[in-house]
Enzyme design. Structure first.
Site, PDB file in Angstrom:
ATOM      1  N   ASN A  11       0.322  10.152  48.260  1.00 53.92           N
ATOM      2  CA  ASN A  11      -0.063   8.830  48.769  1.00 53.92           C
ATOM      3  C   ASN A  11       0.778   7.791  48.031  1.00 53.92           C
ATOM      4  O   ASN A  11       0.559   7.537  46.845  1.00 53.92           O
ATOM      5  CB  ASN A  11      -1.567   8.638  48.490  1.00 53.92           C
ATOM      6  CG  ASN A  11      -2.044   7.240  48.816  1.00 53.92           C
ATOM      7  OD1 ASN A  11      -1.333   6.443  49.419  1.00 53.92           O
ATOM      8  ND2 ASN A  11      -3.275   6.942  48.416  1.00 53.92           N
ATOM      9  N   TRP A  12       1.738   7.200  48.747  1.00 54.63           N
ATOM     10  CA  TRP A  12       2.657   6.269  48.092  1.00 54.63           C
ATOM     11  C   TRP A  12       2.012   4.897  47.860  1.00 54.63           C
ATOM     12  O   TRP A  12       2.579   4.061  47.189  1.00 54.63           O
ATOM     13  CB  TRP A  12       3.939   6.109  48.913  1.00 54.63           C
ATOM     14  CG  TRP A  12       4.772   7.354  49.022  1.00 54.63           C
ATOM     15  CD1 TRP A  12       4.498   8.593  48.477  1.00 54.63           C
ATOM     16  CD2 TRP A  12       6.032   7.505  49.697  1.00 54.63           C
ATOM     17  NE1 TRP A  12       5.491   9.481  48.783  1.00 54.63           N
ATOM     18  CE2 TRP A  12       6.455   8.849  49.539  1.00 54.63           C
ATOM     19  CE3 TRP A  12       6.849   6.642  50.427  1.00 54.63           C
ATOM     20  CZ2 TRP A  12       7.646   9.334  50.074  1.00 54.63           C
ATOM     21  CZ3 TRP A  12       8.042   7.118  50.969  1.00 54.63           C
ATOM     22  CH2 TRP A  12       8.430   8.445  50.792  1.00 54.63           C
ATOM     23  N   LYS A  13       0.861   4.679  48.472  1.00 55.22           N
ATOM     24  CA  LYS A  13       0.171   3.384  48.358  1.00 55.22           C
ATOM     25  C   LYS A  13       1.149   2.245  48.710  1.00 55.22           C
ATOM     26  O   LYS A  13       2.009   2.445  49.558  1.00 55.22           O
ATOM     27  CB  LYS A  13      -0.435   3.233  46.958  1.00 55.22           C
ATOM     28  CG  LYS A  13      -1.306   4.449  46.591  1.00 55.22           C
ATOM     29  CD  LYS A  13      -2.143   4.229  45.376  1.00 55.22           C
ATOM     30  CE  LYS A  13      -2.970   5.495  45.104  1.00 55.22           C
ATOM     31  NZ  LYS A  13      -3.878   5.371  43.977  1.00 55.22           N
ATOM     32  N   HIS A  96     -10.101   5.926  51.448  1.00 55.77           N
ATOM     33  CA  HIS A  96      -9.637   5.933  50.060  1.00 55.77           C
ATOM     34  C   HIS A  96     -10.443   4.914  49.258  1.00 55.77           C
ATOM     35  O   HIS A  96     -10.827   3.874  49.782  1.00 55.77           O
ATOM     36  CB  HIS A  96      -8.146   5.592  50.006  1.00 55.77           C
ATOM     37  CG  HIS A  96      -7.558   5.842  48.650  1.00 55.77           C
ATOM     38  ND1 HIS A  96      -7.705   4.955  47.615  1.00 55.77           N
ATOM     39  CD2 HIS A  96      -6.859   6.892  48.161  1.00 55.77           C
ATOM     40  CE1 HIS A  96      -7.110   5.461  46.535  1.00 55.77           C
ATOM     41  NE2 HIS A  96      -6.588   6.631  46.847  1.00 55.77           N
ATOM     42  N   GLU A  98      -9.600   2.806  47.184  1.00 52.73           N
ATOM     43  CA  GLU A  98      -9.003   1.465  47.139  1.00 52.73           C
ATOM     44  C   GLU A  98      -9.326   0.681  48.401  1.00 52.73           C
ATOM     45  O   GLU A  98      -9.252  -0.540  48.421  1.00 52.73           O
ATOM     46  CB  GLU A  98      -7.490   1.587  46.893  1.00 52.73           C
ATOM     47  CG  GLU A  98      -7.204   1.975  45.443  1.00 52.73           C
ATOM     48  CD  GLU A  98      -5.909   2.720  45.221  1.00 52.73           C
ATOM     49  OE1 GLU A  98      -5.032   2.708  46.104  1.00 52.73           O
ATOM     50  OE2 GLU A  98      -5.778   3.339  44.141  1.00 52.73           O
ATOM     51  N   GLU A 166     -12.011  12.571  45.263  1.00 53.71           N
ATOM     52  CA  GLU A 166     -11.303  11.766  44.275  1.00 53.71           C
ATOM     53  C   GLU A 166     -12.300  10.936  43.474  1.00 53.71           C
ATOM     54  O   GLU A 166     -12.759   9.895  43.953  1.00 53.71           O
ATOM     55  CB  GLU A 166     -10.318  10.825  44.974  1.00 53.71           C
ATOM     56  CG  GLU A 166      -9.268  11.522  45.798  1.00 53.71           C
ATOM     57  CD  GLU A 166      -8.045  10.633  46.006  1.00 53.71           C
ATOM     58  OE1 GLU A 166      -6.972  11.046  45.562  1.00 53.71           O
ATOM     59  OE2 GLU A 166      -8.181   9.545  46.577  1.00 53.71           O
ATOM     60  N   GLY A 172      -5.508   6.871  38.964  1.00 51.30           N
ATOM     61  CA  GLY A 172      -4.586   5.991  38.252  1.00 51.30           C
ATOM     62  C   GLY A 172      -4.929   5.764  36.787  1.00 51.30           C
ATOM     63  O   GLY A 172      -4.378   4.877  36.148  1.00 51.30           O
ATOM     64  N   SER A 210      -5.167  11.299  39.180  1.00 50.76           N
ATOM     65  CA  SER A 210      -4.348  11.596  37.997  1.00 50.76           C
ATOM     66  C   SER A 210      -3.778  13.012  37.973  1.00 50.76           C
ATOM     67  O   SER A 210      -3.648  13.618  36.904  1.00 50.76           O
ATOM     68  CB  SER A 210      -5.139  11.313  36.706  1.00 50.76           C
ATOM     69  OG  SER A 210      -5.423   9.931  36.605  1.00 50.76           O
TER      70      SER A 210
END
Ligand code: PGA
Length: 250
Positions: A11-13, A96, A98, A166, A172, A210
Site C-alpha cells: 500500500n503506497w498510500k 483502512h 487511515e 491490521e 507505521g 510494520s
C-alpha cells in the site's frame, strides 16, 4: 480461483509522483516476469493507470486505495470502483484505518463500498483492526467482530475478498504484536470467516502493520497468515521483494 500464497500487497498510500512510482513499478516488473505467488501494489490513483501499464507484462496485481460506493454521480473528487477497474486496477483496499479513523468512515460505509467494488469485479482487501486503547482494554475480538458484522458485504466470496488484520497501533510505528498474539487473532478470524462466508476457509487472511523484510518470514510462518499488507516498506523495491521471497514467493 484462489490467489496463490503468500499474498504480498504493498500500500503506497499518498506517496509517489510519476517518476518515483514508475521507477518502483519498473524495478518490481523486472523481478516479476513470472510469479509463483501473489504480489500486488496499490499506488495513488493519479499514477494507477501508468503503473498498471508498466507492469502489464507481469503477474503483478495493481489496485486502488479506496473507492466510492456509487458507480458514478455528482461526487466531486471521488473515484468509483468501475473507474478504478477502467484504469487497470484488479483490486481495492477498503476500510483502512487511515480512512476509518482519519476520515470517519463507518462500518456501514465500508460495507457499501465493498459491495460496489465486488459488483465492479474488483478484489476487495478489507482492513480491520483494533486501536491501542481497545487492545490494552482487552477488546480486540469484540472490535473485530463488530467490524466484520458491519463491513463484510453479503456478496463477498473467497475470489472477491481478502481480509487484512491490521492493529492500528502497529501501523507505521515499528511495533508488531507478539507472534503468539498474531497466531491467536488469525485463528479466531479464520473461525469467524468460516462461519460467516460460504468459503471462509479459503479466504485470504493477511497481517498488516510494520511488516519489513526482517520480520516477514516469522509473521508469514504463523498458521492462518496467508500473507501481508505492507505500507512503508513497500516503497523500496528491494525491501518489498525481500518480504515477498521471505514468505516463499519466487
Ligand atoms: P506500515 O503500514 O507497513 O507502514 O506499518 C501498513 C498499512 O497501513 O497497511
Amino acid at each position: 480461483m484462489p490467489l496463490a500464497r503468500p499474498i504480498v500487497f504493498g500500500n503506497w498510500k499518498m506517496h509517489g509522483l510519476r517518476a518515483d512510482a514508475l521507477a518502483l513499478a519498473g524495478d518490481l516488473a523486472r523481478r516479476s516476469a513470472r510469479l509463483s505467488a501473489t504480489l500486488g501494489v496499490f499506488p495513488p490513483a493519479t499514477v494507477l493507470a501508468e503503473v498498471a501499464r508498466r507492469v502489464a507484462d507481469t503477474a503483478i496485481l495493481v489496485g486502488g486505495q479506496d473507492c466510492h460506493d456509487e458507480p458514478e454521480g455528482p461526487y466531486t473528487g471521488c473515484i468509483s470502483a468501475p473507474m478504478l477497474k477502467d484504469a487497470g486496477a484488479r483490486a481495492v483496499i477498503l476500510g483502512h484505518s487511515e480512512r476509518r479513523h482519519g476520515f470517519g468512515e463507518s462500518d456501514e460505509l465500508v460495507c457499501r463500498k465493498a459491495r460496489a467494488a465486488i459488483d465492479a469485479g474488483l478484489l476487495v482487501v478489507l482492513c480491520i483492526g483494533e486501536t491501542e486503547e481497545e487492545w490494552l482494554a482487552g477488546r480486540r475480538f469484540e472490535v473485530l467482530a463488530r467490524q466484520l458484522d458491519g463491513s463484510l458485504p453479503a456478496n463477498a466470496g473467497a475470489d472477491s475478498l481478502v481480509i487484512a488484520y491490521e492493529p492500528v497501533w502497529a501501523i507505521g510505528t515499528g511495533r508488531i504484536p507478539e507472534l503468539e498474539d498474531i497466531r491467536e487473532t488469525h485463528a479466531w478470524l479464520r473461525h469467524q470467516l468460516s462461519h460467516r462466508l460460504a468459503d471462509g476457509a479459503g479466504t485470504g487472511l493477511l497481517y498488516g502493520g510494520s511488516v519489513k523484510a526482517a520480520n516477514a518470514a516469522e509473521i508469514m510462518a504463523q498458521p492462518e497468515v496467508d500473507g501481508v499488507l505492507v505500507g512503508g516498506a513497500s516503497l523500496d523495491a528491494e525491501e518489498f521483494w525481500r518480504i515477498y521471497t521471505a514468505g516463499g514467493g519466487a
